[in-house]
Design an enzyme around this catalytic site. Structure first.
Site, short mmCIF file in Angstrom:
data_model
loop_
_atom_site.label_atom_id
_atom_site.label_comp_id
_atom_site.label_asym_id
_atom_site.label_seq_id
_atom_site.Cartn_x
_atom_site.Cartn_y
_atom_site.Cartn_z
N ALA A 71 0.83 -1.21 0.00
CA ALA A 71 0.00 0.00 0.00
C ALA A 71 0.86 1.25 0.00
O ALA A 71 0.54 2.26 0.61
CB ALA A 71 -0.93 -0.01 1.20
N GLY B 26 1.19 0.60 -5.00
CA GLY B 26 0.04 -0.24 -4.67
C GLY B 26 -1.25 0.55 -4.65
O GLY B 26 -2.28 0.11 -5.20
N PHE C 103 16.71 19.06 -10.23
CA PHE C 103 17.13 17.81 -9.62
C PHE C 103 18.22 17.20 -10.49
O PHE C 103 18.29 17.47 -11.69
CB PHE C 103 15.94 16.84 -9.51
N GLN D 209 21.32 1.82 -6.03
CA GLN D 209 21.73 3.23 -5.99
C GLN D 209 22.16 3.67 -4.60
O GLN D 209 21.47 3.40 -3.62
CB GLN D 209 20.55 4.11 -6.43
N HIS E 72 22.69 6.99 -2.56
CA HIS E 72 22.34 8.41 -2.63
C HIS E 72 23.47 9.20 -1.98
O HIS E 72 23.92 8.85 -0.89
CB HIS E 72 21.02 8.62 -1.89
N LEU F 290 18.33 10.19 5.12
CA LEU F 290 18.45 10.91 3.86
C LEU F 290 18.22 12.42 3.98
O LEU F 290 17.29 12.86 4.63
CB LEU F 290 17.44 10.36 2.85
N GLU G 66 17.98 15.29 -2.35
CA GLU G 66 18.70 16.01 -3.39
C GLU G 66 18.10 17.40 -3.62
O GLU G 66 18.73 18.27 -4.22
CB GLU G 66 18.60 15.16 -4.66
N ARG H 124 23.26 10.71 -9.45
CA ARG H 124 23.67 10.25 -8.12
C ARG H 124 24.88 9.33 -8.13
O ARG H 124 25.71 9.40 -7.23
CB ARG H 124 22.50 9.52 -7.48
N HIS I 163 20.17 3.41 -1.20
CA HIS I 163 18.92 4.13 -1.33
C HIS I 163 17.86 3.43 -2.17
O HIS I 163 16.69 3.38 -1.78
CB HIS I 163 19.24 5.49 -1.96
N GLU J 88 9.01 0.06 -6.83
CA GLU J 88 10.41 -0.29 -6.63
C GLU J 88 10.65 -1.80 -6.72
O GLU J 88 11.74 -2.25 -7.05
CB GLU J 88 10.92 0.25 -5.29
N ARG K 212 19.05 5.43 -11.34
CA ARG K 212 17.81 6.18 -11.41
C ARG K 212 18.05 7.66 -11.19
O ARG K 212 18.83 8.04 -10.31
CB ARG K 212 16.83 5.67 -10.35
N SER L 234 11.28 8.09 -9.36
CA SER L 234 10.62 6.94 -8.73
C SER L 234 9.19 7.28 -8.32
O SER L 234 8.26 6.49 -8.56
CB SER L 234 11.39 6.45 -7.51
C1 LIG Z 1 14.01 8.58 2.42
C2 LIG Z 1 13.60 8.42 0.99
C3 LIG Z 1 13.34 9.54 0.20
C4 LIG Z 1 12.94 9.39 -1.13
N1 LIG Z 1 12.68 10.52 -1.88
C5 LIG Z 1 12.25 10.38 -3.16
C6 LIG Z 1 11.88 11.51 -3.93
O1 LIG Z 1 11.88 12.64 -3.48
N2 LIG Z 1 11.48 11.32 -5.21
C7 LIG Z 1 11.42 10.07 -5.76
O2 LIG Z 1 11.05 9.96 -6.92
N3 LIG Z 1 11.75 8.98 -5.04
C8 LIG Z 1 12.15 9.10 -3.76
N4 LIG Z 1 12.47 7.98 -3.03
C9 LIG Z 1 12.22 6.66 -3.62
C10 LIG Z 1 10.74 6.37 -3.59
O3 LIG Z 1 10.15 7.00 -2.49
C11 LIG Z 1 10.44 4.89 -3.51
O4 LIG Z 1 11.18 4.18 -4.46
C12 LIG Z 1 8.96 4.64 -3.78
O5 LIG Z 1 8.18 5.46 -2.94
C13 LIG Z 1 8.59 3.18 -3.59
O6 LIG Z 1 7.20 3.05 -3.64
P1 LIG Z 1 6.50 1.64 -3.65
O7 LIG Z 1 5.05 1.88 -3.69
O8 LIG Z 1 7.11 0.81 -4.70
O9 LIG Z 1 6.93 0.96 -2.25
P2 LIG Z 1 6.73 1.44 -0.73
O10 LIG Z 1 6.23 2.81 -0.60
O11 LIG Z 1 8.00 1.08 -0.05
O12 LIG Z 1 5.58 0.49 -0.22
C14 LIG Z 1 5.76 -0.89 -0.05
C15 LIG Z 1 4.47 -1.47 0.48
O13 LIG Z 1 4.58 -2.88 0.44
C16 LIG Z 1 4.07 -3.43 1.63
N5 LIG Z 1 4.70 -4.73 1.83
C17 LIG Z 1 6.01 -5.06 1.75
N6 LIG Z 1 6.18 -6.37 1.99
C18 LIG Z 1 4.96 -6.89 2.21
C19 LIG Z 1 4.47 -8.19 2.50
N7 LIG Z 1 5.28 -9.23 2.63
N8 LIG Z 1 3.14 -8.35 2.65
C20 LIG Z 1 2.29 -7.31 2.56
N9 LIG Z 1 2.70 -6.06 2.28
C21 LIG Z 1 4.02 -5.86 2.10
C22 LIG Z 1 4.36 -2.40 2.69
O14 LIG Z 1 3.45 -2.53 3.75
C23 LIG Z 1 4.13 -1.10 1.91
O15 LIG Z 1 2.79 -0.74 1.98
C24 LIG Z 1 12.85 8.11 -1.69
C25 LIG Z 1 13.10 6.99 -0.91
C26 LIG Z 1 13.50 7.14 0.40
C27 LIG Z 1 13.82 5.89 1.20
#
Ligand SMILES: Cc1cc2nc3c(=O)[nH]c(=O)nc-3n(C[C@H](O)[C@H](O)[C@H](O)COP(=O)(O)OP(=O)(O)OC[C@H]3O[C@@H](n4cnc5c(N)ncnc54)[C@H](O)[C@@H]3O)c2cc1C
Length: 581
Positions: A14, A18, A117, A241, A243, A253, A256, A287, A354, A384, A395, A400
């Protein structure tokens, strides 16, 4: 007792990917989201800097330049058809969020404001361009809140604190198809079987294989691990990556955006060293280049601090009002964690693990692949956890949050359409058997190994041996360490033997995924005898397009060993060039 549920589409995760998928799917058909965290605690909420789109709100820009920057930033390992889709659909992705109510920062004329950026440029590298849309330095938080509200409004059902631990598949003539997932409910310890026509993995990254990381404790790569154990491939796992600006010693973090707003990196001699490495865009180079430059300054003795172990991020020349309006959270991190006052003092920083460029291979519809071409009916991945591949070997910042919106939407759309056209498949007999066996074995084992100890050792060897700089020797060391840890993992035991909120047990399971993924990363890295993007081999310091202009595809064999194969990169209009900034 095992409970059984039935949904057309089940989404695992989520975060932004998601929930963007859920929003699309939930408006079409019966959709459930299973998440191990409360939705708004997903790591997307920690994203700070922004989400890019060539809106051209503050200066000239267009999606073709954005595509080029993405391809070049990814060191030409990007599938160019996917990058085109992302850059084109970026504009609507931002406007959709705006219409849903996301409070973007505004220009004086009332348009969505944009900032610079790394690696985002005007006219194929002429100068940095303002492409990132943002809500102060809390962009991800706002995306998550906005999407969650919309999902609730559209009747998406959430199963919070449900850990998905297995994917259910069925053999068919052409391979396997998906029939559902098995989940463990944290609060009760009960097992739930979800029968589904489509399953979308949106489980995020696996930064916790490293010790110094910007990633949350929960980023243990469960989705990739589950798919991997089914014998399905993982793509480009060697590309991780680092950072540039993690708080030194901590990894927390600093976006950037700090450099996008004019922040400068300096070494112990107060030199703006990026002028030497990337004369045109300096501190706003991609990066991988900035992280290596920083590590190199430290190696050559120009690091700052008592151990000469870090460099500085200098914001002291920026007006206080600009810092307060555009960078409030991250400057607060510097105060809280390091006791440094960014108005007047420079902030100690060093690269931090990162982002996973690799993951579950998909096509541009978000359909997961069983090999270089074959779609796995009913299985999707976005965000991701997935590798489309729009990020290639490195990246660009803000791509992202864009990726999760564009490909989250696509996965949700195609998963729903597919589900609406077919009937439910029967589940296998005892669908929960494997998960029950794994849990019982882990809970009842009397082994002497501790989860925390193995995890610490894993993270230590990855930090030392598979970091910004790698070579054959260091990677072989990492591999032998991981193999040793895997052997010890078999004897791991958990302290908590109970059913309710047994986080001990789940951490043990998560560690299993981390060990598997670290091994895939290292084995893939050992075979790539070149340097490209985030993968820098000191023993092979140059990019080798003749032998390695191709994606790595790793497979787990029946005996547990890893087989590597390769897949061509999709090239549409950009010929590989040397990467200079
Ligand atoms: C500190 C930080 C700053 C960032 N800043 C930026 C930015 O400014 N701009 C940018 O483009 N990117 C940024 N990124 C990267 C970007 O935020 C992430 O790559 C992106 O948000 C990932 O989104 P996602 O939906 O794929 O996963 P996530 O947001 O990580 O969500 C994963 C979900 O999977 C669920 N999950 C995991 N395993 C299980 C399981 N076994 N069963 C059930 N549920 C599970 C979790 O509960 C969660 O809801 C940043 C990352 C970090 C760490």
């Amino acid at each position: 007792m095992v409970q059984t549920h039935k949904y057309d589409v089940v989404i695992v995760g989520a975060g932004g990917a998601g929930m963007r998928a859920a929003l699309e799917s939930g408006q079409r058909t019966r959709t459930a989201v299973l998440t191990k965290l409360y939705p708004t605690r997903s790591h997307t909420g920690a994203a700070q800097g922004g989400m890019c789109a060539a809106l051209a709100n503050v200066e000239e820009d267009n999606w073709e330049w954005h595509t080029f920057d993405t391809v070049k930033g990814g060191d030409y390992l990007v599938d160019q058809d996917a990058a085109e889709v992302m850059a084109k659909e970026a504009i609507d992705a931002v406007l959709d969020l705006e219409k849903m109510g996301l409070p973007f920062n505004r220009t004086e004329e009332g348009r969505i404001d944009q900032r610079r950026f790394g690696g985002h440029t005007r006219n194929h590298g002429e100068a940095a361009v303002r492409r990132s849309c943002f809500a102060a330095d809390r962009t991800g938080h706002m995306i998550l809140q906005t999407l969650y509200q919309q999902c609730i409004k559209h009747g998406v059902e959430f199963y919070n604190e449900f850990y998905v631990l297995d994917l259910l598949t069925k053999e068919t003539v052409g391979g396997v198809k998906v029939t559902g997932v098995v989940a463990y409910e944290l609060a009760t310890g009960e097992i739930h079987v979800f029968n589904a026509k489509s399953v979308i993995f949106a489980t995020g990254g696996f930064g916790k294989v490293f010790r110094t990381t910007s990633n949350a404790h929960t980023l243990t790569g469960d989705g990739m691990g589950i798919v991997w154990r089914k014998g399905l491939p993982l793509e480009d796992m060697e590309f991780f990556q680092f950072h540039p600006t993690g708080l030194a010693g901590l990894g927390v973090l600093l976006s950037e955006a700090a450099r996008g707003e004019g922040g400068i990196l300096r070494n112990s001699e107060n030199e703006r060293f990026m002028e030497r490495y990337a004369p045109t865009i300096k501190d706003l180079a991609p990066r991988d280049m900035v992280a290596r430059a920083m590590a190199n300054e430290v190696r050559e003795g120009r690091g700052a601090g008592p151990d000469k172990a870090y460099v500085y991020l200098d914001l002291t020349h920026l007006p206080k009002e600009q810092i307060d309006a555009k960078l409030p959270d991250i400057t607060e991190f510097a105060r809280t964690y390091l006791g440094v006052e960014p108005y007047t003092e420079m902030i100690p920083v060093f690269p931090t693990a990162h982002y996973a460029m690799g993951g579950v291979p998909t096509n541009i519809k978000g359909e997961a692949l069983a090999d270089n071409h074959t779609v796995i009916p009913g299985l999707y991945a976005a965000g991701e956890v997935a590798c489309v591949s729009v990020h290639g070997a490195n990246r660009l910042g803000t791509n992202s949050l864009l990726d999760i919106n564009v490909f989250g939407r696509r996965a949700g759309l195609y998963a729903a359409e597919y589900a609406m056209g077919i009937e439910y498949d029967e589940l296998p007999e005892d669908p929960e058997a494997q998960v029950v066996a794994m849990i019982e074995q882990m809970r009842d084992a009397g082994g002497s190994e501790r989860v925390a100890a193995i995890r610490q050792e894993l993270q230590a060897t990855m930090d030392i041996n598979a970091q910004v700089y790698r070579d054959e020797g260091s990677l072989k060391q990492a591999l032998s360490d991981i193999e040793g840890l895997k052997a010890r993992y078999v004897n791991v035991s958990v302290q908590d033997k109970g059913k309710r909120f047994n986080t001990d047990l789940l951490e043990a399971i998560e560690l299993g995924f981390l060990l598997d993924l670290a091994e895939v990363l290292v084995v893939s890295a050992l075979a790539r005898n070149e340097s490209r993007g985030g993968h820098y081999r000191e023993d092979y310091p140059h990019r080798d397009d003749v032998n390695f202009m191709r994606h790595t595809m790793a497979y787990r064999q029946e005996d547990g060993s890893i087989r590597l194969d390769y897949k061509p990169v999709v090239e549409t209009r950009y010929k590989p060039m040397e990467r200079k900034y």
